[in-house]
Enzyme design. Structure first.
Site, PDB file in Angstrom:
ATOM      1  N   LYS A   1       1.866   4.612 -10.804  1.00 40.74           N
ATOM      2  CA  LYS A   1       2.631   4.003  -9.709  1.00 40.74           C
ATOM      3  C   LYS A   1       2.684   2.495  -9.953  1.00 40.74           C
ATOM      4  CE  LYS A   1       2.524   3.928  -4.579  1.00 40.74           C
ATOM      5  NZ  LYS A   1       1.755   4.347  -3.387  1.00 40.74           N
TER       6      LYS A   1
ATOM      7  N   SER B   1       4.479   7.012  -0.009  1.00 41.09           N
ATOM      8  CA  SER B   1       5.144   6.041  -0.845  1.00 41.09           C
ATOM      9  C   SER B   1       5.055   6.300  -2.347  1.00 41.09           C
ATOM     10  CB  SER B   1       4.554   4.657  -0.558  1.00 41.09           C
ATOM     11  OG  SER B   1       3.212   4.610  -1.006  1.00 41.09           O
TER      12      SER B   1
ATOM     13  N   SER C   1       0.125   8.512   1.460  1.00 36.49           N
ATOM     14  CA  SER C   1       1.063   8.234   0.366  1.00 36.49           C
ATOM     15  C   SER C   1       0.816   9.004  -0.921  1.00 36.49           C
ATOM     16  CB  SER C   1       1.069   6.737   0.047  1.00 36.49           C
ATOM     17  OG  SER C   1       1.846   6.051   1.001  1.00 36.49           O
TER      18      SER C   1
END
Ligand SMILES: [Zn+2]
Lengths: 478, 490, 100
Positions: B81, B156, B180
């Protein structure tokens, strides 16, 4: 109207940890710009602070020396505001639970002793340094100082005038130096003092509107700034005006304070506990270990110098003002020198040379051992006090041992009665006029004749013997 | 030679690489080809490090050739990420304000993965600064759900989830502040865990909300989760909040045995708000575990209803301070032509952040501001204590708590972006775990009628990831179906 | 209690260093108002005597020793800066005197 000033001081002092408070960067003051920086103190994304244990210990040392209560449980908070010298745009500080609180310090001002309350002393990080000397309309930011360990010490509004403020700062600095936790160098910014000043009609209890005077480069500057500010506020109120709450700078050249910025309501720091740091718990055992590690503090040492060495309060004060001086003094006395004599030679004669040559005691070639050796030469009659001054000057310049100087220059005191006696006879023969005057009852002339005798012996005659022998010979030859 | 190594799990790859059945380079090439094939549709990656990955793979192969120990992730292709600091490439949190930012260091989790022999394929899409539940708040692109390209992959960490579901990586790394990792894992049908707060060092994770953020892996199966945890967990002197606890060997928890285990079903989670189809899928999973000897008990988490309010006060407050540093002075975006420091800040920040980030900074600033701190921030931290106590009480009665991961399957792109509050409410099942600091894992429990995955969440006491893994492994072994390759990337 | 006004939004934007256009301000008045009104549900709970959670882990005294670690090279420190002169980070001239 007559007014009483009400002053509280805030002192920021950089603690002399080797590394910064939340990262491993060096705190060396003289490094090139932006070379003692790392992702943590630059506030780069993804970094986390870890507290320097020594920073906590040093803070507690100061707290204990200031008679504070040490918080069993305290925490670090974030103080949010935007400024280019703040890497994260929040400062890690302590809000409602400072490490140290509710202490005091005794000061001497206007000839009396007074107790100043210490509200709190809390740990935080220093900010970067902005320079305005960059060309092209820009300011430069150097983050070397950002994250250096800082202790903020806040007093109660107990200070009643510029002289007390000066005395407080002097006493505080002395304490910090004794603790060896800061070099307290105002010019380099390792000690920064701000004064919150207000006045109120004498005899009243409520507080007036205060102004905050900051950015003053010396203690005497702060004293003058406070004096100025008290007079300014009094004049303002007498003329029907009002004091505005604001920050004021000090213009040392013009001797005035000036408005820097009104303290707007926008100072909404939004403090909250820093979730990246865990609480600091100083239990009794840890506090005890720190307390045991404290050196003897100035006031205790002063008292001991008075009672132990029989010094006057004044001499004890002078000798303990700097820890280095006090250590030096004790090193001399330990070698068996008379305390009173050692005090005079150190605080008067050697100090005069140091002042004249702008030298630090610790850097002087006249080490404690050498001064002690010289004092012994005086005590055992090898040299006179007068000659000793010459020896001291030589030592100060050359760094030679006093004995070597005395031998080299043939300065050994003449204590041989016959040598002095023959010199006395010569002086009497060479000065018939003054001798006659003396004999007619003018005692004053005796001093002149002693002077001549000393001159004849190149100052080496033992002064007391010179006196006695001259009187004796004058009587004999009458 | 058919090269479908991209379909394999990390442990299959690792075993084959160590046994010299395949080279790390061949595995990496397989994944790079897969990315080339499908990422145009999925848009999980924001940056692919093809050459660097090949070099890393070659280095692993060279070490194997020399007979060196290459670690438990030897040759395993991993995606990160874009919230993780890496010396390679840029670290931007998918925000314009960090565009082009190059971190001078690798974070601790990344470093530990690398030391275990991992090969990094690149950076993955996310909601800007991890603020969002759909990955629509990325300044770079919108990631698609591999099961239905019109749907979001959750957020997210949507890029990290989608990259696993679409077989672009064997393992990916995400961060979880309020769900997330778990919510996108549920949306795309893979395994995702948020370990106990303090298990994995946050050093090198760009902070959103420091008291809630935790790093975790996305994997294709439970065994890979255990392996990834083994590599990343453990005390780090760079993170004051990383727990100083011994880390067990999590692979030892991979036993299909739940006999006598007490499964708590909190009544506050099984209300009318839960979609009926979703409830059915969860109950099917519970039945699988019951058949293996687990006992179901009803528990209560009475303050569940307050969790979202608590969460959005705390996370926005912390974020408002954490994001203050992005000011155009030391790094990142600086608005052009600024004439004063004031302008430097306001124009840089206003231009640099997207609307959701701005909104959260505004909220966080408000709840901390003078006069509101006690009413919002302090109140929220007190209610947080009540929520933590709910879990302590519940775990007196059960060993794990089983809930849906999210009230519905993945929603359509754009469906919730107009109403921020509605978007926040969809985090209802995941955020309590962050507030309590406990571990939570999401794994797929089938497909709903629309063909989208449903996710089940397993929670346990602090630092009891072992029990979670045992339950998850048992369910995975006994559920009797495979999720298979998502329809849109077949 | 939450009834957020445009003045509140402007005040908060000032603290957060954001400049918002009129439309955004209006929008935020509505959005923040809704969210804060939702948050007001916490007032249903009596939290007297409840300790706030500062950390979910009960840890204290996590320290590092006072040892100097290598810093970044200046070049690396300045590498990401939008404007430098090779020594300093440059910002538009600072006019006031700062906060601390
Ligand atoms: Zn540093």
């Amino acid at each position: 109207m007559k007014y009483e000033p009400v002053i509280g001081m805030e002192v920021h002092v950089e603690l002399s940890t080797k590394s910064k408070v939340f990262c491993g960067c060096s705190t060396n003051f003289h490094a090139p710009a932006n070379s003692n920086v790392c992702p943590v103190c630059l506030g780069m994304p993804g970094v986390l602070p870890v507290i320097n244990k020594r920073a906590v210990e040093m803070s507690v040392m100061v707290g204990l020396a200031l008679n504070c209560t040490i918080s069993r449980w305290s925490k670090m908070d974030r103080k949010n505001y935007f400024y280019p010298d703040l890497a994260k745009n929040y400062q890690i500080s302590q809000y409602d639970l400072p490490l140290c609180h509710d202490g005091f310090i005794d000061i001497k001002a206007n000839g009396t002793s007074k107790r100043i309350g210490i509200t709190r002393a809390h740990l935080e990080e220093d900010t970067a340094r902005n320079t305005h000397t960059i060309g092209g309309g820009d300011s430069g930011v150097d983050f070397n100082r950002c994250g250096v360990t800082l202790l903020e010490i806040v007093t109660e509004p107990d200070i009643r005038g510029a002289e007390e403020a000066f005395a407080y700062l002097t006493e505080l600095k002395q304490l910090l130096r004794y603790l060896d936790v800061s070099d307290c160098n105002m010019e380099e910014g390792s000690l920064r003092a701000e004064a919150n000043i207000s006045i109120r009609p004498t005899g009243t209890e409520s507080f007036g509107t205060k102004t905050e005077v900051k950015n003053v480069a010396s203690f005497s500057g702060i004293q003058k700034a406070i004096e100025f500010e008290i007079a300014r506020q009094a004049k303002l109120i007498d003329e029907g005006g009002k004091v505005v709450q604001e920050t004021r700078g000090w213009d040392a050249d013009r001797g005035i304070t000036f408005s820097q910025r009104a303290k707007e309501s926008a100072h909404d720091y939004r403090y909250f506990p820093d979730p990246d740091l865990v609480p600091i718990v100083v239990d009794e055992a840890w506090e005890g270990r720190i307390r045991e590690s404290l050196p003897e503090l100035p006031q205790a040492r002063r008292a001991r110098f008075e009672s132990g060495y029989g010094l006057s309060a004044y001499d004890a004060g002078v000798l303990t003002a700097e820890k280095e001086m006090a250590d030096y003094y004790e090193a001399v006395v330990k070698q068996g020198c008379a305390p009173k004599q050692a005090a005079n030679w150190l605080s008067v004669e050697l100090q005069a040379l140091l002042t004249e040559h702008k030298q630090e005691l610790t850097a002087s070639k006249v080490t404690a051992d050498r001064l002690a050796a010289m004092l012994k030469l005086i005590e055992d009659g090898t040299i006179s006090g007068k000659i000793a001054k010459e020896v001291l000057l030589d030592m100060f310049e050359s760094g030679k041992e006093p004995k070597a100087i005395v031998e080299e220059k043939n300065l050994v005191q003449i204590s041989d009665t016959s040598a002095i006696e023959s010199a006395a006879r010569e002086v009497i023969a060479a000065n018939p006029g003054p001798v006659a005057e003396f004999r007619s009852g003018k005692e004053k002339t005796f001093g002149f004749l002693v002077g001549q005798l000393m001159k004849a012996t190149k100052g080496k005659a033992n002064p007391q013997m010179a006196n006695e022998v001259l009187r004796k010979v004058l009587k004999e030859t009458e | 030679m058919s090269n479908d190594w991209y379909k394999k799990t990390a442990h299959e790859i690792r075993d084959a690489v160590r046994a010299k059945k395949v080279t790390a380079l061949e595995v990496t090439e397989s994944h790079l080809a897969r990315i080339e094939d499908v990422d145009g549709k999925v848009k999980a990656f924001t940056d692919v490090w093809a050459d660097a990955a090949r070099n890393q793979a070659k280095a692993v192969d060279a070490r194997i050739k020399n007979g060196e120990d290459v670690g438990v992730l030897a040759g395993v292709p991993i995606g990160l990420k874009d919230v993780f600091c890496t010396k390679r490439g840029t670290t931007t949190c998918c925000s314009k304000i960090l565009k082009g930012y190059r971190s001078p260091f690798d974070g601790t989790a990344v470093e530990r993965l690398q030391n275990a022999g991992a090969v990094f394929l690149g950076k993955l899409n996310m909601d800007e600064f991890a603020m969002g539940s759909s990955t629509e708040n990325s300044s770079v692109q919108i990631t698609r759900n591999p099961w239905n390209l019109d749907c979001v992959p959750g957020g997210s960490s949507g890029g990290s989830a989608a990259a696993i579901a679409a077989d672009e990586c064997a393992i990916t790394l995400g961060s979880d502040t309020g769900g997330s990792i778990r919510q996108p894992a549920a949306c795309v049908g893979c395994v995702g865990i948020k370990p106990t707060y303090g298990r994995i060092s946050r050093y090198g994770l760009v902070a959103f909300a420091s008291s809630l953020d935790q790093i975790g892996p996305f994997t294709k199966d439970v065994e890979d989760t255990a392996i990834a945890l083994n590599v990343m967990c453990g005390r780090d002197p760079k993170d004051s909040t990383s727990a100083d606890l011994a880390v067990p060997d999590f692979t030892k928890s991979l036993k299909a045995d739940v006999s006598g285990l007490r499964i708590g079903l909190p009544k506050e989670y099984y209300t009318d708000a839960l979609n009926a189809e979703m409830r059915e899928k969860i109950m099917d999973a519970v039945k699988v575990l019951e058949r293996q000897g687990a006992k179901v008990v009803e528990v209560s988490l009475p303050h569940t209803d307050y969790a979202i309010a608590v969460y959005y006060i705390i996370c926005t407050a912390e974020a408002s301070a954490n994001l203050a540093r992005f000011d155009g002075v030391r790094y990142g975006y600086r608005a052009p032509g600024v004439g004063s420091t004031q302008e430097l800040y306001t124009r840089t920040k206003t231009d640099g952040y997207g609307p959701e980030v701005r909104r959260r900074i505004m909220l966080g600033t408000y709840v901390l501001s003078s006069g509101y701190y006690d009413a919002y921030y302090l109140k929220a931290q007190k209610v947080r204590s009540l929520i933590r106590k709910d879990f302590t009480d519940a775990f007196e009665k059960c060993d794990v708590v089983l809930t849906p991961t999210s009230p519905t399957a993945a929603f359509k792109i754009g469906e919730k972006s107009a109403n921020p509050l509605e978007m926040y409410l969809s985090d209802i099942y995941t955020i309590s775990v962050n507030l309590a600091g406990i571990p939570g894992l999401s794994m797929p429990c089938g497909l709903v009628a629309s063909g989208l995955p449903a996710g089940i969440q397993i929670m346990a006491k602090p630092f009891d990831e072992e029990t979670i893994l045992r339950v998850a492994y048992t369910y995975e072994q006994k559920r009797g179906f495979e999720m298979g390759t998502p329809t849109a990337v077949k | 209690m939450a009834k957020i006004t445009k003045a509140d939004v402007e005040y908060v934007a000032g603290l957060a260093q954001l400049t918002l256009d009129e439309a955004t301000k209006e929008k935020l008045v509505g959005e923040m108002g809704d969210i804060l009104a939702y948050m007001d549900k916490l007032n249903e709970l009596n939290t007297d005597g409840i300790e706030p959670t500062m950390h979910v882990l009960e840890m204290s005294n996590v320290f590092r020793e006072d040892e100097v670690q290598p810093s970044l090279d200046r070049e690396a420190a300045l590498a990401n800066a939008p404007k430098t002169d090779g020594e300093y980070f440059l910002v538009p001239k600072i006019l006031d005197t700062g906060d601390e």
